[in-house]
Design a protein around this motif. Sequence first.
Motif, PDB file in Angstrom:
ATOM      1  N   PHE A   1      -1.249  10.652  12.739  1.00  8.90           N
ATOM      2  CA  PHE A   1      -0.888  10.679  11.315  1.00  8.90           C
ATOM      3  C   PHE A   1      -0.545  12.119  10.971  1.00  8.90           C
ATOM      4  O   PHE A   1      -1.421  12.959  10.829  1.00  8.90           O
ATOM      5  N   ARG A   2       0.751  12.416  10.827  1.00  5.98           N
ATOM      6  CA  ARG A   2       1.194  13.799  10.682  1.00  5.98           C
ATOM      7  C   ARG A   2       1.946  14.048   9.374  1.00  5.98           C
ATOM      8  O   ARG A   2       2.748  14.975   9.296  1.00  5.98           O
TER       9      ARG A   2
ATOM     10  N   ALA B   1       8.217   6.140   6.894  1.00  5.17           N
ATOM     11  CA  ALA B   1       7.462   6.958   7.848  1.00  5.17           C
ATOM     12  C   ALA B   1       7.037   6.085   9.016  1.00  5.17           C
ATOM     13  O   ALA B   1       6.792   4.884   8.855  1.00  5.17           O
ATOM     14  N   ALA B   2       6.976   6.687  10.192  1.00  6.71           N
ATOM     15  CA  ALA B   2       6.611   5.930  11.399  1.00  6.71           C
ATOM     16  C   ALA B   2       5.204   5.361  11.287  1.00  6.71           C
ATOM     17  O   ALA B   2       4.888   4.356  11.931  1.00  6.71           O
ATOM     18  N   GLU B   3       4.352   5.976  10.469  1.00 11.96           N
ATOM     19  CA  GLU B   3       2.983   5.506  10.343  1.00 11.96           C
ATOM     20  C   GLU B   3       2.880   4.198   9.546  1.00 11.96           C
ATOM     21  O   GLU B   3       1.888   3.482   9.667  1.00 11.96           O
ATOM     22  N   PHE B   4       3.893   3.909   8.716  1.00 10.79           N
ATOM     23  CA  PHE B   4       3.824   2.768   7.804  1.00 10.79           C
ATOM     24  C   PHE B   4       4.862   1.711   8.155  1.00 10.79           C
ATOM     25  O   PHE B   4       5.944   2.019   8.687  1.00 10.79           O
ATOM     26  N   ALA B   5       4.517   0.449   7.839  1.00  5.92           N
ATOM     27  CA  ALA B   5       5.480  -0.637   8.003  1.00  5.92           C
ATOM     28  C   ALA B   5       6.660  -0.417   7.060  1.00  5.92           C
ATOM     29  O   ALA B   5       6.539   0.210   6.005  1.00  5.92           O
ATOM     30  N   ALA B   6       7.839  -0.933   7.451  1.00 10.67           N
ATOM     31  CA  ALA B   6       9.050  -0.732   6.659  1.00 10.67           C
ATOM     32  C   ALA B   6       8.848  -1.248   5.243  1.00 10.67           C
ATOM     33  O   ALA B   6       8.421  -2.389   5.029  1.00 10.67           O
TER      34      ALA B   6
ATOM     35  N   VAL C   1      -0.313  -0.114   7.710  1.00 10.09           N
ATOM     36  CA  VAL C   1      -0.176   0.455   9.051  1.00 10.09           C
ATOM     37  C   VAL C   1       0.957  -0.248   9.787  1.00 10.09           C
ATOM     38  O   VAL C   1       1.051  -1.486   9.787  1.00 10.09           O
ATOM     39  N   SER C   2       1.848   0.541  10.410  1.00 12.99           N
ATOM     40  CA  SER C   2       2.967  -0.029  11.156  1.00 12.99           C
ATOM     41  C   SER C   2       2.469  -0.744  12.405  1.00 12.99           C
ATOM     42  O   SER C   2       1.356  -0.494  12.892  1.00 12.99           O
ATOM     43  N   ASP C   3       3.327  -1.627  12.933  1.00 15.94           N
ATOM     44  CA  ASP C   3       2.960  -2.354  14.155  1.00 15.94           C
ATOM     45  C   ASP C   3       2.716  -1.400  15.308  1.00 15.94           C
ATOM     46  O   ASP C   3       1.807  -1.609  16.128  1.00 15.94           O
TER      47      ASP C   3
ATOM     48  N   CYS D   1      -3.955  -3.883   8.383  1.00 13.14           N
ATOM     49  CA  CYS D   1      -4.768  -3.072   7.478  1.00 13.14           C
ATOM     50  C   CYS D   1      -3.886  -2.087   6.737  1.00 13.14           C
ATOM     51  O   CYS D   1      -2.797  -1.719   7.192  1.00 13.14           O
ATOM     52  N   SER D   2      -4.389  -1.666   5.595  1.00 15.80           N
ATOM     53  CA  SER D   2      -3.723  -0.663   4.774  1.00 15.80           C
ATOM     54  C   SER D   2      -4.567   0.601   4.775  1.00 15.80           C
ATOM     55  O   SER D   2      -5.791   0.549   4.938  1.00 15.80           O
ATOM     56  N   VAL D   3      -3.891   1.729   4.586  1.00 12.35           N
ATOM     57  CA  VAL D   3      -4.591   3.009   4.627  1.00 12.35           C
ATOM     58  C   VAL D   3      -4.112   3.885   3.472  1.00 12.35           C
ATOM     59  O   VAL D   3      -3.007   3.704   2.944  1.00 12.35           O
ATOM     60  N   ALA D   4      -4.940   4.824   3.107  1.00 14.79           N
ATOM     61  CA  ALA D   4      -4.574   5.841   2.123  1.00 14.79           C
ATOM     62  C   ALA D   4      -5.345   7.103   2.439  1.00 14.79           C
ATOM     63  O   ALA D   4      -6.471   7.048   2.938  1.00 14.79           O
TER      64      ALA D   4
END
Length: 715
Positions: A454-455, A558-563, A582-584, A596-599
């Motif tokens: 996560f950057r 972002a690559a970290e998140f689903a489209a 969270v992306s696949d 799952c979702s993140v913040a």
Amino acid sequence: MSPLSKGGKGGYPHGGSGYPLPRSANVSFGSVIAIQCLDPTVLMIVSWDWLKQYVRLDVSAEELAERLTMAGLNHESTREVAGDRAIDLEVTSNRPDCLGHIGVAREAAVLLGQLLRLPDVSFGTGRPGVADLAGVEVQAADLCPRYVARVIRGVRVGPSPDWLRRQLATCGVASINNVVDVTNYVLLEAGQPLHAFDYDKLAEHRIIVRRARRGETIQAINQKRYELSADQCVIADARRPVAVAGIMGGFETEVSGGTTNLLIESAEFDPLSVRRTSRALALSSDSSYRFVRGVDPAGVDWASRRCCQLITEVAGGVAAEGAITVGPPLPERAPVALRHAQIERILGITVPPEKTREILGQLGLEELRHDNASVTVRPPSWRRDLEREIDLVEEVARIHGYERIPEDAEVPMTTATRTPRERVHGILREALGAAGFSEAVTLSFVDQPLADAFRLWSPAAPLSVDHPSRRQENLLRPSLLPSLLAARRLNESRGTRTTELYELARVYLRGDTAGSADEPVHLALVSGRGVHELKGVIELLLERLHAPGGLTAEPIQAAEFAAGQGARLRIGDRLLGYLGQVSDALAARFDLRTACSVAELDVAPLGDVARLVPRYQPIPGFPSSERELSLILDEAVPWARVEEAVRSAAGDHLESIRFFDIYHGRPIPAGKKSLHFGITYRSPERTLTREEVDAAQQAVIAVCRARFGAELRGA
């Protein structure tokens, strides 16, 4: 410094610039000091007979051990060793002055009301002077603030006399030869590491204290070769390193049976430099233990003279006249004032001012001035831990006697208030607990895969720490989320798939300028709920903090998140954090079994907008009017823009906007979505009419049509 390898030749002695003392299974631990180098406390084995050389002991060994324990040197055990008594004591890391018999004797003298007797360190010298025989150059004064060198010629290396071998054997130290044994003896006596070089093996008879050069190596007295780096301090001659400063001496210049001339080193090395080098080389010793904790700068020359005195006594030879001393004048300690009233306030007992002054004087503190209210003293060079008034209060307490402080002594106390930051953190924890989240605590150190997961906060490389115990996980985390995702995966593997986790802790970001760093406090959330529900949790936090204004979510890719499921969160114009599903790819990296979702939020903006003193708001005196809208608009239009448009058009009677849901699928055309939300209107002065509310609704619809081409669903 004496070589202390088991094979026995020259090197850093028990303490010298760090050469490890050999331990022999056949030698009983009797009298002096055995050190576990990496522990916060160190085991000292003090010889009763040796201690009596410095202080008159009119009490039993058991009573002395009890008094030392009550004064802060914890007693482990006492046992008989070859006619002597060995008293095992623990010495905390802030008392390096007690890592020698003289230091313990000084404590005993104060506790027993006796005088401390120090040995005479005078010895005969001869010409030529030491300056004509050797040279010392300190090129790294920041790493070696003080260096003392003496030369002894014509020594006869051989067995030590019986008294010296017995003294070391009582301490658990095997006898090597008379020169090495003396360096060990002085270390155990004074706590100052020493080293004895074979003078004739030093190129050009020169000592150069410098940083190592790229590619340099040294074969230490343990006969292992070490590769050195440019930030490490070495003792070198004119050609090559001959010792790793403060840690271990070199094999090529150690004292052997054929040695006839010696160069005796006594020095002070920078504690941080010794610690870093010891860890980088995975090499530690009794000497490095002492240098890391700091030696007495005034004791450097004393130990050098004591060493020369004893070597000429037991090994013969003549010491060259004088000494080569490199370093600034001895530093003068800053005065410390002690108010007599503070003793009673803190300890709850009264200690007469005369007794206070007597205790401080016995401990070696120089009295500068005194009056009825206070006394000002200058701490001695060997007590680096005495810097503040509270330090002197502790000294008075432990020497006067902790046992004299009643258990029910009344100590004045005042209530402490939490800082605004602590209150904000408390509100966040309370709100998240009520929302069903559990707090997690993860390590600040992470490996490269976790650091790269996560950057979004910073594209810069994470900060790293060079530590032999952290070969893999040696990066400081730039985000809390990867560690929380790993914790969620672990919970899933144990059958707990509904884990809701949060962590409130620091992250470590590389700063904008070279060498700078930032350590903000972040709040990270990992949830099995949807993105919109998690956003609602964040809005709940703002509500609990009574933060004015609203939360803005800007869609990001972002690559970290689903489209289409990632957002940048803002409060006003300040970045608050990131939210998304969270992306696949990221889920696969962590082997997550459920979506799952993140913040992750920066807590500083939350603290800045928080209103920690709630403001009274009267209960509304007039009813509200609630309306709902379902708009069909382009998929790319975010809710944040719609909300902004609604607020701009709804008028002065708008109270709140509530998002309900988004619908895709028939009969909604492809590329479109149905956005369902509610609007609440209210006036604090009267009941709104239907016509007023309808007019506000029509204004909202008109703005949405104009800005987004929205259509009413079902119209």
